[in-house]
Design a protein around this motif. Structure first.
Motif, PDB file in Angstrom:
ATOM      1  N   SER A  88      76.618  -9.171  25.161  1.00 57.13           N
ATOM      2  CA  SER A  88      76.246 -10.011  26.302  1.00 57.13           C
ATOM      3  C   SER A  88      77.391 -10.085  27.300  1.00 57.13           C
ATOM      4  O   SER A  88      77.171 -10.102  28.519  1.00 57.13           O
ATOM      5  CB  SER A  88      75.878 -11.419  25.835  1.00 57.13           C
ATOM      6  N   ALA A  89      78.636 -10.117  26.784  1.00 60.13           N
ATOM      7  CA  ALA A  89      79.801 -10.137  27.667  1.00 60.13           C
ATOM      8  C   ALA A  89      79.902  -8.847  28.471  1.00 60.13           C
ATOM      9  O   ALA A  89      80.297  -8.861  29.636  1.00 60.13           O
ATOM     10  CB  ALA A  89      81.070 -10.360  26.849  1.00 60.13           C
ATOM     11  N   VAL A  90      79.547  -7.718  27.848  1.00 60.17           N
ATOM     12  CA  VAL A  90      79.518  -6.443  28.575  1.00 60.17           C
ATOM     13  C   VAL A  90      78.468  -6.492  29.681  1.00 60.17           C
ATOM     14  O   VAL A  90      78.723  -6.088  30.825  1.00 60.17           O
ATOM     15  CB  VAL A  90      79.237  -5.273  27.602  1.00 60.17           C
ATOM     16  N   ALA A  91      77.292  -6.999  29.347  1.00 64.24           N
ATOM     17  CA  ALA A  91      76.213  -7.085  30.339  1.00 64.24           C
ATOM     18  C   ALA A  91      76.599  -7.983  31.513  1.00 64.24           C
ATOM     19  O   ALA A  91      76.199  -7.739  32.657  1.00 64.24           O
ATOM     20  CB  ALA A  91      74.938  -7.599  29.678  1.00 64.24           C
ATOM     21  N   ALA A  92      77.414  -8.998  31.225  1.00 60.16           N
ATOM     22  CA  ALA A  92      77.838  -9.933  32.273  1.00 60.16           C
ATOM     23  C   ALA A  92      79.072  -9.441  33.011  1.00 60.16           C
ATOM     24  O   ALA A  92      79.544 -10.120  33.934  1.00 60.16           O
ATOM     25  CB  ALA A  92      78.101 -11.310  31.667  1.00 60.16           C
ATOM     26  N   GLY A  93      79.610  -8.290  32.610  1.00 55.66           N
ATOM     27  CA  GLY A  93      80.777  -7.738  33.285  1.00 55.66           C
ATOM     28  C   GLY A  93      82.090  -8.351  32.850  1.00 55.66           C
ATOM     29  O   GLY A  93      83.125  -8.137  33.489  1.00 55.66           O
ATOM     30  N   ARG A  94      82.104  -9.088  31.737  1.00 55.31           N
ATOM     31  CA  ARG A  94      83.327  -9.739  31.269  1.00 55.31           C
ATOM     32  C   ARG A  94      84.053  -8.931  30.199  1.00 55.31           C
ATOM     33  O   ARG A  94      85.174  -9.286  29.813  1.00 55.31           O
ATOM     34  CB  ARG A  94      82.997 -11.133  30.716  1.00 55.31           C
ATOM     35  N   PHE A  95      83.424  -7.877  29.711  1.00 57.79           N
ATOM     36  CA  PHE A  95      84.063  -7.079  28.662  1.00 57.79           C
ATOM     37  C   PHE A  95      83.735  -5.605  28.906  1.00 57.79           C
ATOM     38  O   PHE A  95      82.598  -5.259  29.262  1.00 57.79           O
ATOM     39  CB  PHE A  95      83.553  -7.503  27.272  1.00 57.79           C
ATOM     40  N   ARG A  96      84.729  -4.763  28.717  1.00 57.83           N
ATOM     41  CA  ARG A  96      84.557  -3.335  28.986  1.00 57.83           C
ATOM     42  C   ARG A  96      83.664  -2.693  27.930  1.00 57.83           C
ATOM     43  O   ARG A  96      83.906  -2.867  26.720  1.00 57.83           O
ATOM     44  CB  ARG A  96      85.909  -2.623  29.011  1.00 57.83           C
ATOM     45  N   ASP A  97      82.657  -1.940  28.385  1.00 62.29           N
ATOM     46  CA  ASP A  97      81.765  -1.303  27.433  1.00 62.29           C
ATOM     47  C   ASP A  97      82.459  -0.203  26.644  1.00 62.29           C
ATOM     48  O   ASP A  97      82.161   0.010  25.465  1.00 62.29           O
ATOM     49  CB  ASP A  97      80.522  -0.754  28.139  1.00 62.29           C
ATOM     50  N   ASP A  98      83.440   0.502  27.261  1.00 65.31           N
ATOM     51  CA  ASP A  98      84.139   1.556  26.528  1.00 65.31           C
ATOM     52  C   ASP A  98      85.065   0.979  25.455  1.00 65.31           C
ATOM     53  O   ASP A  98      85.241   1.576  24.388  1.00 65.31           O
ATOM     54  CB  ASP A  98      84.920   2.476  27.468  1.00 65.31           C
TER      55      ASP A  98
END
Length: 526
Positions: A333-343
Motif C-alpha cells: 500500500s505504501a508503494v501504491a501511495a508513493g511512499r515506498f520504492r517498488d524496486d
C-alpha cells in the motif's frame, strides 16, 4: 554382483617402474590384492603426463589379480588443481559412463589423485552422479611390500546412519528452540514459521523481512537469527539494530550511511555510519517503511552492490551485511501511495515471515508466562511463582477474548514483571492477579468502550478492528438505530457529500459500509 572400482591413479603413491616398486605400498595395486575384496573391473582415470604409470599399473594389476580387468580413461584438465575444470571433467565422465547398479556395485577410490579430484569425486558421489560408495585405502604400518594396508567403505546415504540422522534432527530441533528463546510454543503455524526461518537462515544471506504488529517479537527474533548464524560461523560481524521511525532528514542519512567532516552544519568529524559498522554481520532495520525516499534509494544500492557513498563524499565505501527488515505496515500500500520504492520492496521481499499477534496465539500465553518468570529470576536473583489458584485466574483472563493485548508479547512481559515485583515471599497471589487484571482492563478501557458495538459484534471480532474504525462504526450504528428506514439513515450520514454527487444512492453506500463488518440493516434494527 560384480565389483567395479573407479579412481585416479596416484602420480606419486602409484609410481615406480623397477623391481623396487613391489617393496612399496601402491594403493591402486593393493586394492586388487585383498582376499575379501574381489575387484572385477578397475576404471582408472589418469592425466596425459602419467600415461607410463597408467600402463605399468595395468600390467602389474593383471599379474597380481588376473580376474581384474583394468580400463584406462584419459581425464586431463589443464590444471588438476582447478576445481571447476576438475569437476567438469569428472562430471562428464559420470554422465557418459554406462552404470548398471542392478548388476554391479561401484566403489569410488578417494585415496589417490589431487585433493581437488578427491573432493570432486566425493561431491559427485554424494549427489548420486556416481551411484557408489566411497573406498578409502590406508598404507600398512611397515612398507615392506608384503602387507597390503587396509581399506574401508563409506556409504554417503545418511539415512543408513541412524545416529547421524538422529544427531542432525536433534541439532535442528535445538536451532528452532534457540530461535524461540527456548519457549515451548504450541501454536502450529508459528512453529512451522520458525522451522522455515531456521532453514532459510542456515542457507541464505538474502534479505529477510519480518512483518507483525508492535510487540510481536520482531527485534528479538532478528537478534536470535544473527546469533544462530554466528554460532555456525556464517558471519563474523556485529548485530546492528536501527529503528527507522526515529530517523529524519540529514540525521537519517548520516546515521545509516555516515558522513565526512563538513557534510552539513554540525558535521565536525567523519562518521562511519551503522551500515559500515554492520560489515560482515547483520543489520536489523525495524519499521523500514518509515524511511524517507532518499534513504530508500541509497539502501537499495547498498543491498545490491554492497557499496555506497557517505554524505558529502564522492568516494564509495564497502559494507557486506545481511539485512533483516521489520515492519508493521503494508508496504504494498505504501508503494501504491508513493511512499515506498517498488524496486526496494522487490529486493527485500524474497523471504517474508508474518509474526502473529498475541491474540492469534492464545495457546502460547502459558509457556510465555513461564519464560517471563524464568527471565525475571535470572535478572533479579529471586524465584517467583504463582499460587495455583492465582495461576488459573490469570491464565483464564489472559487467554480470554477480554484480553486485548494491544502491546502483544511486550505487554504480557510487562504484566508478569509487575506481578513478580509485587509478589511477597516469591508468591504471586490471587489478590495480586486481580489487581493486575483490573489495571489491564483500565488501560484497555478506551479500546473496549464500544457503545453500540458490543450488541452486534463478538469480542473476537472487535479485537480485530482498529480503534479508528470502532469509533466511526459505533457512530454509524447509533445513527441507524435513530432512523426508521435505511434511506433515512443514509441521507443523514451522507448529507454533505450527497450534494456533490450526480448519482445518489445513499442506501447502497450504507449497505456496503456495513458489509465490511459483516453487518446489515436488519441485524442493527433487531
Amino acid at each position: 554382483m560384480k565389483t567395479v572400482v573407479i579412481g585416479f591413479l596416484g602420480s606419486v603413491l602409484d609410481s615406480g617402474g623397477g623391481p623396487g616398486r613391489w617393496e612399496k605400498w601402491r594403493p591402486s595395486v593393493s586394492i586388487c590384492q585383498h582376499e575379501d575384496l574381489v575387484v572385477d573391473r578397475f576404471e582408472m582415470l589418469y592425466g596425459r603426463a602419467h600415461t607410463r604409470i597408467a600402463n605399468q599399473l595395468q600390467e602389474d594389476i593383471a599379474s597380481v589379480s588376473p580376474e581384474t580387468k583394468v580400463n584406462l580413461h584419459l581425464c586431463d584438465p589443464k590444471d588438476p588443481w582447478d576445481f571447476q575444470e576438475m569437476y567438469g571433467c569428472l562430471h562428464e565422465f559420470a554422465r557418459n559412463y554406462a552404470f548398471d547398479p542392478e548388476r554391479e556395485r561401484y566403489l569410488i577410490h578417494i585415496t589417490t589423485g589431487t585433493h581437488v579430484a578427491q573432493i570432486c569425486m566425493f561431491l559427485l558421489t554424494e549427489a548420486r552422479y556416481f551411484p557408489a560408495v566411497l573406498l578409502q585405502t590406508s598404507p600398512p604400518r611397515k612398507q615392506n611390500g608384503r602387507e597390503l594396508g587396509s581399506y574401508s567403505l563409506i556409504d554417503l546415504d545418511l539415512s543408513r546412519y541412524n545416529q547421524i540422522g538422529a544427531r542432525f534432527a536433534r541439532e535442528k530441533q535445538e536451532s528452532t528452540e534457540f530461535l524461540k528463546s527456548g519457549i515451548k510454543t504450541r501454536n502450529a503455524a508459528f512453529n512451522q514459521m520458525i522451522a522455515r526461518i531456521e532453514r532459510v537462515a542456515a542457507r541464505s544471506k538474502a534479505p529477510l523481512m519480518l512483518n507483525g504488529p508492535t510487540g510481536a517479537g520482531k527485534s528479538t527474533l532478528a537478534r536470535r537469527i544473527y546469533e544462530l548464524k554466528r554460532s555456525r560461523h556464517q558471519i563474523q560481524g556485529e548485530f546492528v539494530e536501527v529503528n527507522c521511525a526515529t530517523l529524519r532528514g540529514d540525521a537519517a542519512l548520516s546515521t545509516l550511511f555516515g558522513h565526512v567532516k563538513g557534510a552539513f552544519t554540525g558535521a565536525q568529524a567523519d562518521r562511519a555510519g551503522l551500515l559500515r559498522k554492520a560489515h560482515g554481520g547483520v543489520v536489523f532495520l525495524d519499521e523500514i517503511g518509515e524511511l524517507g525516499i532518499d534513504e530508500q534509494t541509497m539502501l537499495l544500492k547498498a543491498i545490491e552492490e554492497k557499496r555506497f557513498a557517505p554524505m558529502g563524499s564522492d568516494k564509495e565505501v564497502e559494507s557486506d551485511f545481511q539485512l533483516i527488515a521489520g515492519t508493521n505496515r503494508d508496504l504494498r500500500s505504501a508503494v501504491a501511495a508513493g511512499r515506498f520504492r517498488d524496486d526496494l520492496l522487490a529486493r527485500i521481499n524474497l523471504w517474508v515471515f508474518e509474526l502473529p499477534a498475541l491474540r492469534q496465539r492464545r495457546e502460547d500465553v502459558e509457556p510465555n508466562i513461564d519464560y517471563e518468570l524464568e527471565r525475571f529470576a535470572q535478572d533479579n536473583d529471586v524465584n517467583v511463582r504463582f499460587n495455583a489458584e492465582a495461576r488459573r485466574e490469570y491464565q483464564r483472563f489472559a487467554t480470554s477474548a477480554a484480553a486485548v493485548w494491544n502491546g502483544n508479547f511486550r505487554e504480557l512481559s510487562a504484566s508478569i514483571m509487575r506481578m513478580a515485583t509485587l509478589a511477597e515471599d516469591g508468591r504471586i497471589t490471587v489478590a495480586v492477579v486481580k489487581d493486575e487484571i483490573e489495571r489491564l482492563q483500565h488501560a484497555w478501557q478506551p479500546e473496549q468502550s464500544q457503545g453500540h458495538l458490543d450488541s452486534v459484534l463478538s469480542a473476537d471480532a472487535l479485537a480485530d478492528i482498529d480503534l479508528f474504525d470502532r469509533l466511526q462504526l459505533d457512530a454509524v450504528i447509533a445513527t441507524c438505530r435513530s432512523c426508521t428506514t435505511l434511506a433515512e439513515a443514509g441521507r443523514k450520514l451522507f448529507a454533505a457529500s450527497r450534494t456533490r454527487r450526480r448519482a445518489v444512492n445513499d442506501s447502497d453506500r450504507l449497505k456496503k459500509y456495513l458489509a465490511r463488518f459483516n453487518l446489515d440493516w436488519a441485524a442493527l434494527r433487531q
